[in-house]
Design an enzyme around this catalytic site. Structure first.
Site, PDB file in Angstrom:
ATOM      1  N   HIS A  10      58.009   8.589  55.984  1.00 18.43           N
ATOM      2  CA  HIS A  10      57.548   7.303  55.811  1.00 18.43           C
ATOM      3  C   HIS A  10      56.990   7.107  54.715  1.00 18.43           C
ATOM      4  CE1 HIS A  10      53.411   8.599  56.396  1.00 18.43           C
ATOM      5  NE2 HIS A  10      53.695   9.371  57.320  1.00 18.43           N
ATOM      6  N   ASP A  35      54.634   4.728  53.488  1.00 20.54           N
ATOM      7  CA  ASP A  35      53.317   4.145  53.624  1.00 20.54           C
ATOM      8  C   ASP A  35      52.192   5.344  53.597  1.00 20.54           C
ATOM      9  OD1 ASP A  35      54.089   4.565  56.254  1.00 20.54           O
ATOM     10  OD2 ASP A  35      52.100   3.359  57.029  1.00 20.54           O
ATOM     11  N   GLU A  68      54.263   3.202  59.163  1.00 17.05           N
ATOM     12  CA  GLU A  68      53.890   4.629  60.353  1.00 17.05           C
ATOM     13  C   GLU A  68      52.645   4.845  60.584  1.00 17.05           C
ATOM     14  OE1 GLU A  68      53.049   8.553  61.773  1.00 17.05           O
ATOM     15  OE2 GLU A  68      52.682   7.720  59.829  1.00 17.05           O
ATOM     16  N   HIS A  86      44.803  11.996  54.953  1.00 17.32           N
ATOM     17  CA  HIS A  86      44.037  10.987  55.165  1.00 17.32           C
ATOM     18  C   HIS A  86      42.573  11.326  54.472  1.00 17.32           C
ATOM     19  CE1 HIS A  86      46.117   9.552  58.840  1.00 17.32           C
ATOM     20  NE2 HIS A  86      47.176   9.302  57.925  1.00 17.32           N
TER      21      HIS A  86
END
Length: 357
Positions: free
Chosen positions: A73, A75, A129, A332
């Site tokens: 993905h 993103d 995603e 993250h």
């Protein structure tokens, strides 16, 4: 602006990782990176390229006996003072370095440099995603162009720190509700406190013993946990309703229907509403491309303790696994980073598996 994905960058998965990280692509803002990826793929004469929204698909059609998918993905989650990338010794810092632009770099590097793969290859670079499932580019492609996903085996380039993580757990969210009768807090005996009644729900969770399941040598650990509690009317009112949101992570030997039945059994006597559900994926390590992939990695696979898009392929009967250079524990995080050595080792592994020589 000139496309930063130059031939020199595409030839080096480390440089390519930095270039991809430096194209801002927070979820729902993937057009620029998708444009750049599409442009370079269309210059490769051995690839057929299609696009749906901000998902780019490229494929070889060499008449091989089997087809494999490599998918990642585009993103990222929102930035946290970690954009653009920076280099610190053997580490590349920046949003998306681990999850999962280093993995995307693998797929893009192989797509343009491996012109004669051992299997026919399909490459997916998809959007959205990291947010709600309804936006997921792979999901939308599966609905609009399911033939694009046809394959014998798939690799999701999610962060695994260079290990093979097979299959994935299923996940389910449900709301367990208790009811009561409102009353003034000064006359509490006239009511029934729904928040107090939720103590039984929490007691059952505290006593719950989660399964550990071994499938194809991979150990999946289940979990059932309260993740949110909602209740209360006002500071002087005995509440008549309380909701405990639970999350169930279940091994892929359970179907979604079986998982739902299990949750309802645990909370028998309470109102249970399933609000979100996604099935898991069995390891699927018996197919020839999967066995050859494991041989190329040279290490035993472990279970994926989480949900990934491998489940979308499993739902189509396509065995799939996760393999990427990033550390999932850093995904993250504000200090998200990836090790250059993991990028080089992983790219060499994939090249050894996919290329003819």
């Amino acid at each position: 602006m000139a496309n930063p994905l130059t031939p020199e960058v595409l030839a080096d998965p480390v440089a390519l990782t930095r270039a991809l990280v430096d194209i801002e692509s927070v979820s729902r803002n993937e057009k620029e990176i998708a444009d750049c990826v599409e442009e370079v793929l269309r210059t490769a004469p051995h690839l057929t390229v299609d696009r749906y929204g901000n998902t780019v698909m490229a494929r070889t059609d060499l008449g091989r006996a089997q087809r494999v998918v490599l998918a990642g993905h585009l993103d990222t989650v929102p930035h946290n003072d970690n954009f653009p990338s920076r280099l610190d010794g053997d580490l590349i810092y920046g949003c998306g370095t681990s999850d999962m632009k280093s993995g995307v770099a693998f797929a893009l590097h192989l797509a343009v440099t491996v012109t004669e793969p051992r299997f026919d290859a399909t490459y997916f670079f998809y959007d959205a995603e990291e947010i709600e499932d309804r936006y997921n580019g792979l999901k939308l492609v599966a609905e609009a162009h399911p033939e694009w996903l046809a394959a014998d085996f798939a690799v999701l380039l999610e962060p695994t720190y260079g290990m093979v993580e097979a299959g994935c757990q299923g996940t389910m969210r449900a709301t367990v509700s208790t009811t009561g009768r409102r009353a003034h807090a000064a006359r509490a005996w006239r009511g029934v406190n729904a928040i107090h009644a939720a103590a039984e729900v929490l007691d059952r969770l505290r006593a719950y013993e989660a399964r550990t399941v071994t499938i194809d040598g991979c150990v999946y650990r289940e979990g059932l946990n309260a993740v949110r509690i909602n209740g209360g009317v006002a500071g002087n009112v005995v509440p008549d309703r309380c909701e405990v949101e639970v999350n169930y992570r279940f091994a892929p030997d359970r179907s979604e229907e079986e998982a739902q039945a299990h949750v309802r059994e645990v909370f028998e006597g309470f109102e249970v509403e399933v609000t979100d559900s996604a099935g898991g994926a069995l390891p699927g390590l018996t197919q020839a491309p999967a066995r050859e992939f494991l041989a190329a990695v040279g290490e035993e696979p472990v279970a994926k303790l989480g949900w990934t898009d491998v489940a979308r392929f499993a739902g189509l009967g396509i065995p799939a696994l996760n393999f990427g250079p990033g550390d999932p524990n850093l995904a993250h995080a504000p200090d998200e980073h990836v090790e250059i050595g993991k990028i080089r080792d992983g790219a060499a592994t994939l090249h050894r598996w996919l290329a003819l020589s």
